[in-house]
Design an enzyme around this catalytic site. Structure first.
Site, PDB file in Angstrom:
ATOM      1  N   ASN A 154      50.230  44.417  29.336  1.00 55.42           N
ATOM      2  CA  ASN A 154      50.637  43.705  30.555  1.00 55.42           C
ATOM      3  C   ASN A 154      51.104  42.306  30.157  1.00 55.42           C
ATOM      4  O   ASN A 154      50.359  41.554  29.525  1.00 55.42           O
ATOM      5  CB  ASN A 154      49.436  43.641  31.514  1.00 55.42           C
ATOM      6  CG  ASN A 154      49.750  42.902  32.810  1.00 55.42           C
ATOM      7  OD1 ASN A 154      49.828  41.680  32.836  1.00 55.42           O
ATOM      8  ND2 ASN A 154      49.908  43.637  33.874  1.00 55.42           N
TER       9      ASN A 154
ATOM     10  N   CYS B 256      51.819  37.281  39.305  1.00 54.04           N
ATOM     11  CA  CYS B 256      50.501  36.650  39.250  1.00 54.04           C
ATOM     12  C   CYS B 256      50.457  35.431  40.159  1.00 54.04           C
ATOM     13  O   CYS B 256      51.192  34.469  39.952  1.00 54.04           O
ATOM     14  CB  CYS B 256      50.131  36.229  37.837  1.00 54.04           C
ATOM     15  SG  CYS B 256      48.462  35.527  37.812  1.00 54.04           S
TER      16      CYS B 256
ATOM     17  N   VAL C 119      50.152  47.334  44.029  1.00 56.75           N
ATOM     18  CA  VAL C 119      50.499  45.930  44.167  1.00 56.75           C
ATOM     19  C   VAL C 119      49.573  45.056  43.337  1.00 56.75           C
ATOM     20  O   VAL C 119      48.474  45.477  42.987  1.00 56.75           O
ATOM     21  CB  VAL C 119      50.365  45.459  45.644  1.00 56.75           C
ATOM     22  CG1 VAL C 119      51.377  46.141  46.536  1.00 56.75           C
ATOM     23  CG2 VAL C 119      48.946  45.663  46.191  1.00 56.75           C
TER      24      VAL C 119
ATOM     25  N   GLY D 235      41.282  48.630  39.854  1.00 62.34           N
ATOM     26  CA  GLY D 235      41.033  47.244  39.491  1.00 62.34           C
ATOM     27  C   GLY D 235      39.633  46.795  39.852  1.00 62.34           C
ATOM     28  O   GLY D 235      38.661  47.038  39.125  1.00 62.34           O
TER      29      GLY D 235
END
Ligand SMILES: Cc1cc2nc3c(=O)[nH]c(=O)nc-3n(C[C@H](O)[C@H](O)[C@H](O)COP(=O)(O)O)c2cc1C
Length: 310
Positions: A99, A139, A200, A274
């Site tokens: 990532n 972010c 998302v 997550g």
């Protein structure tokens, strides 16, 4: 025979369950709890060109049905990742997703090129490398860059275009729910050569420390994740899946097998987990075995039978 295999840009995952960036580190700690090879994939903590120590002050805050975070992309930097973490991630046996974050365009492009060159070298030496690159243009917790890139489609276009030019690693672009138009954003990514989109990231949100009479977070706003965001994220995944031909990876508040099935029925090829990793340290292994059991009970042989049926 039930098959959980899914495919992202030619990369086969043994099942559609990926651990989401920033909630699984590089897998080291969770690897002490269970066998990571049962997972479909692991997304690394968000990587930047140089090491970052992240934000100071309050970094996480529990909310009813979720959490807020303002970690600020704390990470050891790409060089350290390649030297110290990649072998370990590869050895886990799960598909490895790097990532990539950044504060400005050059940082994204240089970072992508560095990961790409190192992986080309590894492959020439017969070593496994990063399987997929996930470009985080979303972010909300870094002061400069980050979310600014993820809200405006034309600003984001330049990053996706330039990163695409410097890497042959299959490219996932991770979208912000704060985008002005998430369908237009996703469609732009497809046009610019992304192999998949994931959505998302966290929602821009706020908490006030009333004793101090100021925001609880250094950067005023922080990112909201967890079950509270699931219905909105699911709607976005449904809209984007209908508009795109490339695979969509859905995430936001998944904490049960039923949640994963909803995302797959909305059109997701794969899902990411997550916040639930913090609630249940064994989330990965329980969801993998739970999904298999659900498919056997429902006599679903392959997820293709239910994908996008809503
Ligand atoms: C503590 C924390 C750190 C995160 N760090 C990153 C990151 O470095 N890069 C990224 O793309 N997403 C990051 N995320 C976002 C998650 O990967 C995920 O998109 C989001 O939390 C929504 O999924 P969830 O509701 O299942 O948590 C982070 C989330 C949390 C809670």
């Amino acid at each position: 025979m039930t098959s959980l295999i899914c495919n992202l840009a030619g990369v086969a995952l043994r099942n559609p369950i990926i651990m989401a960036s920033g909630t699984f580190g590089f897998g080291r700690e969770y690897g002490e709890l269970y066998d990571l090879s049962i997972l479909g994939g692991i997304a690394s903590k968000g990587l930047t060109l140089h090491p970052r120590s992240g934000n100071t002050g309050c970094r996480v805050q529990e909310t009813p049905s979720g959490m807020m975070n303002s970690v600020g992309l704390e990470n050891p930097g790409i060089t350290s990742f390649l030297e110290n973490e990649l072998d370990h991630m590869v050895a886990s046996g799960a598909v490895v997703i790097a990532n990539l974050g950044g504060a400005h365009l050059e940082e994204y492009v240089t970072g992508a090129a560095q990961i790409s060159e190192s992986c080309d070298l590894r492959q020439r030496q017969g070593q496994k490398a990063v399987d997929l690159l996930e470009l985080n243009i979303s972010c909300p917790n870094v002061k400069e860059g980050g979310i600014q890139f993820g809200v405006d489609t034309e600003v984001a276009r330049q990053i996706v275009r330039e990163v695409r030019q410097v890497t042959r690693i299959p490219l996932i672009v991770k979208l912000s729910p704060n985008a002005q138009d998430i369908v237009a954003m996703a469609y732009m990514c497809e046009q610019e050569g992304a192999d998949a989109v994931s959505l998302v990231n966290t929602f821009s949100a706020m908490k006030i420390d009333i004793a101090q009479r100021r925001s609880a977070f250094q950067n005023t706003y922080a990112g909201l994740s967890g079950p509270a965001i699931k219905p909105i994220a699911l709607r976005m995944v449904h809209q984007v899946s209908q508009a795109l031909s490339i695979p969509v990876i859905g995430m936001g508040g998944i904490s049960s097998v039923e949640d994963m099935i909803e995302y797959i029925m909305a059109g997701a090829e794969a899902v990411q987990i997550g916040t639930y990793n913090f609630v249940n340290l064994h989330a990965g292994e329980e969801l993998v075995s739970g999904l298999t059991a659900w498919m056997e009970k429902e006599k679903v042989q392959s997820l293709d039978e239910i994908r996008g049926i809503v």
